[in-house]
Design a protein around this motif. Structure first.
Motif, PDB file in Angstrom:
ATOM      1  N   UNK A 178     -74.171  25.521 -20.676  1.00  0.00           N
ATOM      2  CA  UNK A 178     -75.590  25.745 -20.974  1.00  0.00           C
ATOM      3  C   UNK A 178     -76.420  24.512 -20.638  1.00  0.00           C
ATOM      4  N   UNK A 179     -75.903  23.350 -21.027  1.00  0.00           N
ATOM      5  CA  UNK A 179     -76.620  22.089 -20.856  1.00  0.00           C
ATOM      6  C   UNK A 179     -75.719  21.134 -20.078  1.00  0.00           C
ATOM      7  N   UNK A 180     -76.266  20.556 -19.033  1.00  0.00           N
ATOM      8  CA  UNK A 180     -75.504  19.650 -18.177  1.00  0.00           C
ATOM      9  C   UNK A 180     -76.088  18.247 -18.246  1.00  0.00           C
ATOM     10  N   UNK A 181     -75.262  17.282 -18.663  1.00  0.00           N
ATOM     11  CA  UNK A 181     -75.602  15.859 -18.581  1.00  0.00           C
ATOM     12  C   UNK A 181     -74.819  15.276 -17.404  1.00  0.00           C
ATOM     13  N   UNK A 182     -75.499  14.625 -16.477  1.00  0.00           N
ATOM     14  CA  UNK A 182     -74.809  14.030 -15.331  1.00  0.00           C
ATOM     15  C   UNK A 182     -75.468  12.709 -14.971  1.00  0.00           C
ATOM     16  N   UNK A 183     -74.638  11.750 -14.574  1.00  0.00           N
ATOM     17  CA  UNK A 183     -75.162  10.452 -14.163  1.00  0.00           C
ATOM     18  C   UNK A 183     -75.817  10.581 -12.798  1.00  0.00           C
ATOM     19  N   UNK A 184     -76.826   9.765 -12.576  1.00  0.00           N
ATOM     20  CA  UNK A 184     -77.494   9.694 -11.283  1.00  0.00           C
ATOM     21  C   UNK A 184     -76.671   8.765 -10.379  1.00  0.00           C
ATOM     22  N   UNK A 185     -76.965   8.766  -9.091  1.00  0.00           N
ATOM     23  CA  UNK A 185     -76.357   7.868  -8.106  1.00  0.00           C
ATOM     24  C   UNK A 185     -75.057   8.404  -7.508  1.00  0.00           C
ATOM     25  N   UNK A 186     -74.756   9.687  -7.641  1.00  0.00           N
ATOM     26  CA  UNK A 186     -73.618  10.268  -6.944  1.00  0.00           C
ATOM     27  C   UNK A 186     -74.105  10.891  -5.623  1.00  0.00           C
ATOM     28  N   UNK A 187     -73.190  11.504  -4.890  1.00  0.00           N
ATOM     29  CA  UNK A 187     -73.545  12.082  -3.593  1.00  0.00           C
ATOM     30  C   UNK A 187     -74.215  13.444  -3.762  1.00  0.00           C
ATOM     31  N   UNK A 188     -74.961  13.842  -2.757  1.00  0.00           N
ATOM     32  CA  UNK A 188     -75.622  15.147  -2.775  1.00  0.00           C
ATOM     33  C   UNK A 188     -74.600  16.269  -2.878  1.00  0.00           C
ATOM     34  N   UNK A 189     -73.474  16.132  -2.178  1.00  0.00           N
ATOM     35  CA  UNK A 189     -72.441  17.164  -2.179  1.00  0.00           C
ATOM     36  C   UNK A 189     -71.864  17.363  -3.579  1.00  0.00           C
ATOM     37  N   UNK A 190     -71.692  16.270  -4.309  1.00  0.00           N
ATOM     38  CA  UNK A 190     -71.169  16.370  -5.678  1.00  0.00           C
ATOM     39  C   UNK A 190     -72.106  17.195  -6.546  1.00  0.00           C
ATOM     40  N   UNK A 191     -73.401  16.910  -6.483  1.00  0.00           N
ATOM     41  CA  UNK A 191     -74.354  17.625  -7.330  1.00  0.00           C
ATOM     42  C   UNK A 191     -74.493  19.087  -6.919  1.00  0.00           C
ATOM     43  N   UNK A 192     -74.469  19.364  -5.626  1.00  0.00           N
ATOM     44  CA  UNK A 192     -74.559  20.754  -5.187  1.00  0.00           C
ATOM     45  C   UNK A 192     -73.397  21.563  -5.754  1.00  0.00           C
ATOM     46  N   UNK A 193     -72.203  21.020  -5.679  1.00  0.00           N
ATOM     47  CA  UNK A 193     -71.027  21.699  -6.230  1.00  0.00           C
ATOM     48  C   UNK A 193     -71.151  21.852  -7.739  1.00  0.00           C
ATOM     49  N   UNK A 194     -71.609  20.800  -8.405  1.00  0.00           N
ATOM     50  CA  UNK A 194     -71.732  20.817  -9.863  1.00  0.00           C
ATOM     51  C   UNK A 194     -72.750  21.857 -10.320  1.00  0.00           C
ATOM     52  N   UNK A 195     -73.916  21.872  -9.694  1.00  0.00           N
ATOM     53  CA  UNK A 195     -74.966  22.809 -10.094  1.00  0.00           C
ATOM     54  C   UNK A 195     -74.532  24.260  -9.873  1.00  0.00           C
ATOM     55  N   UNK A 196     -73.948  24.540  -8.710  1.00  0.00           N
ATOM     56  CA  UNK A 196     -73.579  25.916  -8.395  1.00  0.00           C
ATOM     57  C   UNK A 196     -72.449  26.429  -9.284  1.00  0.00           C
ATOM     58  N   UNK A 197     -71.531  25.534  -9.644  1.00  0.00           N
ATOM     59  CA  UNK A 197     -70.412  25.950 -10.474  1.00  0.00           C
ATOM     60  C   UNK A 197     -70.732  25.995 -11.951  1.00  0.00           C
ATOM     61  N   UNK A 198     -71.610  25.097 -12.414  1.00  0.00           N
ATOM     62  CA  UNK A 198     -71.914  25.017 -13.847  1.00  0.00           C
ATOM     63  C   UNK A 198     -73.017  25.990 -14.260  1.00  0.00           C
ATOM     64  N   UNK A 199     -74.020  26.187 -13.397  1.00  0.00           N
ATOM     65  CA  UNK A 199     -75.132  27.099 -13.662  1.00  0.00           C
ATOM     66  C   UNK A 199     -75.779  26.853 -15.033  1.00  0.00           C
ATOM     67  N   UNK A 200     -76.172  25.617 -15.326  1.00  0.00           N
ATOM     68  CA  UNK A 200     -76.797  25.328 -16.626  1.00  0.00           C
ATOM     69  C   UNK A 200     -78.237  25.847 -16.677  1.00  0.00           C
ATOM     70  N   UNK A 201     -78.712  26.124 -17.893  1.00  0.00           N
ATOM     71  CA  UNK A 201     -80.142  26.429 -18.026  1.00  0.00           C
ATOM     72  C   UNK A 201     -80.951  25.161 -18.244  1.00  0.00           C
TER      73      UNK A 201
END
Length: 257
Positions: A178-201
């Motif tokens: 539901x809620x995603x906490x993630x550190x900044x400064x990672x790669x674009x590919x990491x976040x794309x995978x994270x967002x699509x798989x986690x689907x947080x609101x």
């Protein structure tokens, strides 16, 4: 019943549910760059001021900007801490009672009051001179400790369920949340995978500030060459997750989830 969070600066997050407080990587002392050339000393008064109550502490890894103030949190509040082998060895070295220190690993499940936790693999990007800051602790180590003594053996992430809400923190791989906490400064590919798989609101970026600036000064954004900035990450989240609520947290402000 209510669930609230506060950003504590750096990777620090406080979760509060029905009077119980869980903190992740609380870090307040924030030594200046020139102070990192000598042993680093925590400021206990900042712990008392900014985290007066705590029952549980989860540590993602044992670098100084995640662990330096944890011993004082435990001494002050009597909380129990959970982390990797290096984390636990350092806490015991810094005179935290063994009864408050608990070693955990990927795949374990914890039941901490209102908080039900799955320990998962965490995300930590490569850093310059990584060999100085990663690996086993130096033999014969004793206080006072230098920055390079806070070595990371592994990075942990956490999936936290509380009051019917699922929160994902520092995850190497996505899982629904539901809620995603993630550190900044990672790669674009990491976040794309994270967002699509986690689907947080709700998405809450953390560890985006210059953590060598003291708390008495305004937060400044940290930019790492070749990595996503906070602005770019916010835009990517909204483009990948239509309708997502992005919260760029103000330090120590309480938000209800």
């Amino acid at each position: 019943m209510s669930l609230c969070f506060r950003w504590l600066g750096g990777a620090g997050v406080e979760l509060k549910a029905n009077g119980q407080v869980l903190a992740l990587d609380p870090f307040f002392t924030r030594p200046a760059i020139f102070e990192l050339l000598r042993p680093v000393k925590p400021d206990p008064s900042l712990v008392v001021e900014n985290l007066p109550e705590c029952h549980f502490v989860l540590v993602t890894h044992s670098h100084y900007d995640h662990l330096l103030d944890v011993p004082d949190v435990l001494h002050h509040t009597g909380a129990a801490a959970y982390g990797s082998r290096n984390t636990c060895q350092l806490l015991r070295l810094l005179e935290v009672p063994a009864s408050q220190v608990h070693q955990i690993g990927v795949g374990e499940d914890l039941s901490l009051g209102e908080f039900k936790i799955q320990v998962i693999a965490g995300q930590h990007s490569e850093i310059p001179f990584g060999r100085l800051f990663n690996g086993n602790l130096r033999p014969g180590l004793h206080p006072p400790l230098r920055v390079q003594d806070y070595r990371m053996d592994l990075c942990l992430g956490y999936c936290i369920s509380v009051l019917g809400v699922r929160l994902l923190v520092c995850a190497a791989e996505p899982q629904p949340t539901d809620v995603l906490f993630a550190v900044v400064q990672e790669s674009k590919e990491y976040y794309q995978c994270l967002f699509r798989g986690a689907q947080p609101h709700t998405f809450i970026p953390i560890h985006w500030d210059i953590f060598t600036r003291p708390l008495r000064k305004p937060m400044k954004r940290f930019t790492r060459p070749g990595r996503m900035t906070l602005r770019q990450l916010t835009r990517l989240a909204r483009n990948t997750l239509p309708g997502v609520n992005v919260i760029i947290p103000e330090i120590f402000r309480e938000y209800e989830i």
